[in-house]
Write an enzyme that holds these catalytic residues in place. Structure first.
Site, PDB file in Angstrom:
ATOM      1  N   LEU A  64       0.829  -1.214   0.000  1.00  0.00           N
ATOM      2  CA  LEU A  64       0.000   0.000   0.000  1.00  0.00           C
ATOM      3  C   LEU A  64       0.861   1.261   0.000  1.00  0.00           C
ATOM      4  CD1 LEU A  64      -2.501  -1.446   2.615  1.00  0.00           C
ATOM      5  CD2 LEU A  64      -3.031  -0.962   0.210  1.00  0.00           C
ATOM      6  N   PRO A  65       0.278   2.424  -0.323  1.00  0.00           N
ATOM      7  CA  PRO A  65       1.083   3.621  -0.561  1.00  0.00           C
ATOM      8  C   PRO A  65       1.768   4.248   0.646  1.00  0.00           C
ATOM      9  CG  PRO A  65      -1.041   3.781  -1.683  1.00  0.00           C
ATOM     10  CD  PRO A  65      -1.123   2.606  -0.764  1.00  0.00           C
ATOM     11  N   THR A  95       6.288   0.547   1.705  1.00  0.00           N
ATOM     12  CA  THR A  95       7.400   1.317   2.255  1.00  0.00           C
ATOM     13  C   THR A  95       6.803   2.376   3.164  1.00  0.00           C
ATOM     14  OG1 THR A  95       8.740   0.960   0.274  1.00  0.00           O
ATOM     15  CG2 THR A  95       9.387   2.770   1.719  1.00  0.00           C
ATOM     16  N   LYS A 170      15.158  -0.334   3.635  1.00  0.00           N
ATOM     17  CA  LYS A 170      14.518   0.127   2.404  1.00  0.00           C
ATOM     18  C   LYS A 170      14.648   1.642   2.237  1.00  0.00           C
ATOM     19  CE  LYS A 170      12.035   0.370  -1.294  1.00  0.00           C
ATOM     20  NZ  LYS A 170      10.610   0.012  -1.391  1.00  0.00           N
ATOM     21  N   LYS A 245       7.988  10.680  -1.091  1.00  0.00           N
ATOM     22  CA  LYS A 245       7.606  10.198   0.236  1.00  0.00           C
ATOM     23  C   LYS A 245       8.762   9.457   0.899  1.00  0.00           C
ATOM     24  CE  LYS A 245       6.184   6.224   0.766  1.00  0.00           C
ATOM     25  NZ  LYS A 245       5.549   4.893   0.664  1.00  0.00           N
TER      26      LYS A 245
END
Length: 314
Positions: A64-65, A95, A170, A245
């Protein structure tokens, strides 16, 4: 295994499709009709609710975002924890913020489930080919239990340590990607303006000191690299808004650890300019258009004017 998959976008659809091809029973959910159709074409059984998606699942995967959506999908009243089978393993491959991931480890475990934060690297091409790099934070024994599931989607799997360490790895990795992407875009424009053949320069750079994953995979000159988003007008791929982001999250991590990150800050600012220009959904390699001057923004114009003023004064 029966797998519930939530988030069937550019990464989720091919990843879940590989699980179907490997013989797993995959049920998926997404709000976007285009994503649902793409997953259905991969053989995923698309459901209308989260509850139906996770019912009877041995493993639940979220892709998901951002962490707000992940938290709502997992902890919400109609979310995963309210409907999944007790003892199921929940894997979040989104992430998200490191602290948010650690908080989810605590809440998911308290609800009687096992949790791994397991973001990935490798992009859409890696998702389709099953060559993603998984960075996994959490209990090593839980990772071993679900390793056969992850291996279907992965080229490499790294256990990076305890809760949140997958996200830590990440974000650091994506920060480095953003910086090398900016260098690649600037190099591509400079090489072109110096009269170098794009393909020849790309071939020599990837076996020389200018090599990087961004150069090999995303080189932003049309016709040089098949996987590059420039060949499809920067549609699909790794959205500018998502890289922005990730850079913001990396900068927050830098602040919390008293780590100066000036290069990451500069690339974040470039992503801000692209968002300002309405390119948030375009692949982040559209940055090359800002480098070559094809795009303009008030922020960029002010920066250029300031630079010229300093040079004139000097």
């Amino acid at each position: 295994m029966r797998i519930g998959w939530i988030g069937l976008g550019n990464m989720g659809a091919p990843m879940s499709g590989r699980l179907v091809a490997a013989g797993h029973e995959v049920h998926g959910f997404d709000l976007a009709e285009a994503a649902r159709e793409a997953a259905a074409a991969q053989g995923v059984t698309v459901e209308d609710t989260v509850a139906a998606t996770v019912a009877g699942a041995d493993v639940v995967v979220t892709m998901l975002p951002n962490h707000g959506i992940v938290t709502a999908v997992l902890d919400g009243p109609d979310g995963v924890l309210a409907h999944a089978e007790p003892g199921a393993v929940v894997i979040d491959s989104s992430t998200i913020d490191i602290d948010a991931a650690r908080s989810l480890h605590a809440s998911v475990s308290a609800a009687g489930f096992r949790f791994l934060d397991a973001p990935v690297s490798g992009g859409i091409s890696g998702a389709a080919a099953g060559t993603l790099t998984f960075m996994v934070g959490g209990d090593a024994a839980v990772l071993e239990e679900v390793r056969p599931v992850i291996e279907v989607m992965a080229g490499r799997i790294f256990h990076t340590g305890g809760p949140g360490n997958g996200q830590a790895a990440k974000l650091t990795n994506n920060m480095m990607l953003g910086i090398t992407l900016a260098a690649t875009a600037e190099g591509a424009v400079l090489a072109e303006r110096l009269g170098l053949d794009a393909t020849t320069f790309w071939e020599l750079a990837q076996v020389s000191s200018g090599d990087s994953w961004a150069l090999r995979t995303w080189y932003p000159v049309a016709g040089v690299v098949e996987t590059a988003a420039v060949n499809r007008d920067f549609t699909g791929g790794f959205a500018t808004a998502l890289l922005r982001k990730d850079l913001e999250l990396a900068l927050a991590a830098g602040e919390s650890t008293s780590t100066a990150l000036p290069f990451a800050t500069a690339v974040r600012d470039r992503m801000d300019q692209l968002v300002e220009l309405g390119l948030a959904d375009r692949d982040c390699s559209v940055l090359v258009k800002l480098v070559d001057g094809e795009l303009s923004s008030p922020a960029r114009d002010e920066a250029v004017a300031a630079t010229l003023s300093q040079e004139t004064t000097a």
